[in-house]
Design a protein around this motif. Sequence first.
Motif, PDB file in Angstrom:
ATOM      1  N   SER A 298       0.787  -1.231   0.000  1.00  0.00           N
ATOM      2  CA  SER A 298       0.000   0.000   0.000  1.00  0.00           C
ATOM      3  C   SER A 298       0.820   1.282   0.000  1.00  0.00           C
TER       4      SER A 298
ATOM      5  N   SER B 111       1.069  -9.030   4.171  1.00  0.00           N
ATOM      6  CA  SER B 111       1.186  -9.836   2.946  1.00  0.00           C
ATOM      7  C   SER B 111       1.956 -11.119   3.225  1.00  0.00           C
TER       8      SER B 111
ATOM      9  N   GLU C  90      -0.281 -13.451   5.052  1.00  0.00           N
ATOM     10  CA  GLU C  90      -1.362 -13.932   4.178  1.00  0.00           C
ATOM     11  C   GLU C  90      -0.839 -15.015   3.230  1.00  0.00           C
TER      12      GLU C  90
ATOM     13  N   ASP D 148      10.312  -2.349   7.655  1.00  0.00           N
ATOM     14  CA  ASP D 148      10.465  -3.738   8.128  1.00  0.00           C
ATOM     15  C   ASP D 148      10.578  -4.753   6.999  1.00  0.00           C
TER      16      ASP D 148
HETATM   17  C1  UDX Z   1       3.575  -1.608   5.576  1.00  0.00           C
HETATM   18  C2  UDX Z   1       4.715  -2.452   6.202  1.00  0.00           C
HETATM   19  O1  UDX Z   1       5.677  -2.860   5.330  1.00  0.00           O
HETATM   20  C3  UDX Z   1       4.149  -3.565   7.031  1.00  0.00           C
HETATM   21  O2  UDX Z   1       5.035  -4.588   7.333  1.00  0.00           O
HETATM   22  C4  UDX Z   1       3.668  -2.847   8.234  1.00  0.00           C
HETATM   23  O3  UDX Z   1       3.369  -3.683   9.298  1.00  0.00           O
HETATM   24  C5  UDX Z   1       2.491  -2.020   7.730  1.00  0.00           C
HETATM   25  O4  UDX Z   1       2.889  -1.083   6.707  1.00  0.00           O
HETATM   26  P1  UDX Z   1       1.932  -2.364   3.510  1.00  0.00           P
HETATM   27  O5  UDX Z   1       2.659  -1.846   2.345  1.00  0.00           O
HETATM   28  O6  UDX Z   1       0.614  -1.774   3.792  1.00  0.00           O
HETATM   29  O7  UDX Z   1       2.739  -2.399   4.866  1.00  0.00           O
HETATM   30  O8  UDX Z   1       1.819  -3.960   3.255  1.00  0.00           O
HETATM   31  P2  UDX Z   1       1.165  -5.097   4.095  1.00  0.00           P
HETATM   32  O9  UDX Z   1       1.573  -5.104   5.515  1.00  0.00           O
HETATM   33  O10 UDX Z   1       1.440  -6.315   3.330  1.00  0.00           O
HETATM   34  O11 UDX Z   1      -0.383  -4.758   4.051  1.00  0.00           O
HETATM   35  C6  UDX Z   1      -1.095  -4.584   2.861  1.00  0.00           C
HETATM   36  C7  UDX Z   1      -2.513  -5.028   3.062  1.00  0.00           C
HETATM   37  O12 UDX Z   1      -3.265  -4.613   1.916  1.00  0.00           O
HETATM   38  C8  UDX Z   1      -2.659  -6.549   3.159  1.00  0.00           C
HETATM   39  O13 UDX Z   1      -3.583  -6.876   4.169  1.00  0.00           O
HETATM   40  C9  UDX Z   1      -3.212  -6.955   1.799  1.00  0.00           C
HETATM   41  O14 UDX Z   1      -4.090  -8.055   1.809  1.00  0.00           O
HETATM   42  C10 UDX Z   1      -3.950  -5.713   1.364  1.00  0.00           C
HETATM   43  N1  UDX Z   1      -3.943  -5.611  -0.108  1.00  0.00           N
HETATM   44  C11 UDX Z   1      -2.775  -5.458  -0.776  1.00  0.00           C
HETATM   45  C12 UDX Z   1      -5.142  -5.710  -0.778  1.00  0.00           C
HETATM   46  O15 UDX Z   1      -6.215  -5.871  -0.173  1.00  0.00           O
HETATM   47  N2  UDX Z   1      -5.116  -5.629  -2.135  1.00  0.00           N
HETATM   48  C13 UDX Z   1      -3.977  -5.460  -2.853  1.00  0.00           C
HETATM   49  O16 UDX Z   1      -4.049  -5.375  -4.082  1.00  0.00           O
HETATM   50  C14 UDX Z   1      -2.752  -5.372  -2.142  1.00  0.00           C
END
Ligand code: UDX
Length: 456
Positions: free
Chosen positions: A278, A359, A362, A378
């Motif tokens: 994100s 991610s 997941e 991180d």
């Molecule tokens: C960042 C950090 O890297 C993470 O480790 C920290 O704890 C929070 O901020 P981010 O880039 O948001 O994270 O990635 P991630 O932690 O993987 O979260 C993304 C979320 O968005 C996941 O829950 C994922 O399922 C969701 N997502 C991502 C979607 O719903 N659709 C997408 O196309 C991509």
Amino acid sequence: MDTNGSVRRKTVILFPLPFQGHINPMLQLANILHTYGFKITIIHAQYNSPNPSNYPHLTFKPIDEGFSKIVDQLATNLDATYYIRYLNESCVDPFRDCLAKLLLGDQESKIACVITDAAFYFTQAVADELKLPRLTLRTSSMGCVLAYDALPFDSNKTCFCITKEDSDYEVSVPEYPLLKFKDISKITINPQGMGDYVTNTINQMKASSGIIWNTFKELEKSDLETISQDVRTPSFTLGPFHKYFPASSSSLIEQDRTIISWLDKQPPKSVVYVSFGSVALITKSEFQEVAHGLANVGLPFLWVVRPGMVVGSEWLESLPENFQERMGDRGRIVKWSPQQEVLAHPATGCFWTHNGWNSTLESICEGVPMICSPCFVDQPINARYVSDVWMIGVFLEDGFERMGIEMAIKRVMMDKEGEEIRERISCLKDKVNVSLDEGGSSFQSLNNLVDYISSF
Ligand code: UDX
């Protein structure tokens, strides 16, 4: 477990950091606690506000944190500590006022505690002032906390701005040998700011009444033991939270669900799923290398290109000429996907990820092998755990370059190495399920947390 006893009608107040990767686990936790009978109030920033209509059973209290004044900088300023520091200053008064009003106003249901994101370190002083127990939600891994604590952010060492030309580039960092100098150079562009953030966060986690981790014991057993030696604060490892509640309802961008019918048409384990989360940004030339790599490897792919993710582009303007026409139905590009469903789909063969913690979890929960391209904070730490400790993914060591991309995808999707990775991650997937089952470690930890909060 009694989920309806009067003791459980206490209110819990939660306060997420306003970014997708932090909002998801906090709202999942809110829903978990609601299931166990607590009344839930969410104090939240106006920036990236969650949609209250998705949660009619929860109460939402917006505060004016003023993030809109600096929001434009997100497209260019990659110093995450700048935004965290800003929020830790701008939220103090509105958060205190909101919390104080809630404490005065609620007669029917006693407020048991406040749970705030660990990055909101200022909240401990406010909770102390208002004599309310504060629990911390740590949205990253335990390994990340240990690495952050060990790394010399506050020193004058230049190791955080090392480049490929430096002789130490591939060398392990003495303070945390799992990481190489090239990994830690990605964590931050502001080591001093990062040092302050780490010190504040860890001190205020230790000062809190409890730490809630979105992880599970079997994954981070030895790091949990190390942390327990130093931190006396009660710890609860009840993750992965999304197994109790999906992240889709807290998605800030609309998820493109049309891709599910496309996935249905692909052979089992054939699709390369690509998403860098994100907040990560990539350059135009990196973006083009990703496109060439995906084109050259010849497999079906689903690629999430978040609007604004490519620096200087709105969306897909920088794709190689006629890329989408040439790929035809073999490749799909979307702005945002229903990621958990994509990972759970039988057609998905691997996940090329930035290794955000959500991610990563997941992917583990669905047993999908990873290709690791961490961007910052991180993520480089998570990526090393994935590739070198748990051995459930391949590290794309030299950034975005088409030949390397093609080789990494082939290693995971076509080689024996990929099969072994798949076996290991399937094993972890089974362990997650056991930990969530009655009597499992996450199940027990959740019950302990519920009892602990009920005791306030
Ligand atoms: C960042 C950090 O890297 C993470 O480790 C920290 O704890 C929070 O901020 P981010 O880039 O948001 O994270 O990635 P991630 O932690 O993987 O979260 C993304 C979320 O968005 C996941 O829950 C994922 O399922 C969701 N997502 C991502 C979607 O719903 N659709 C997408 O196309 C991509």
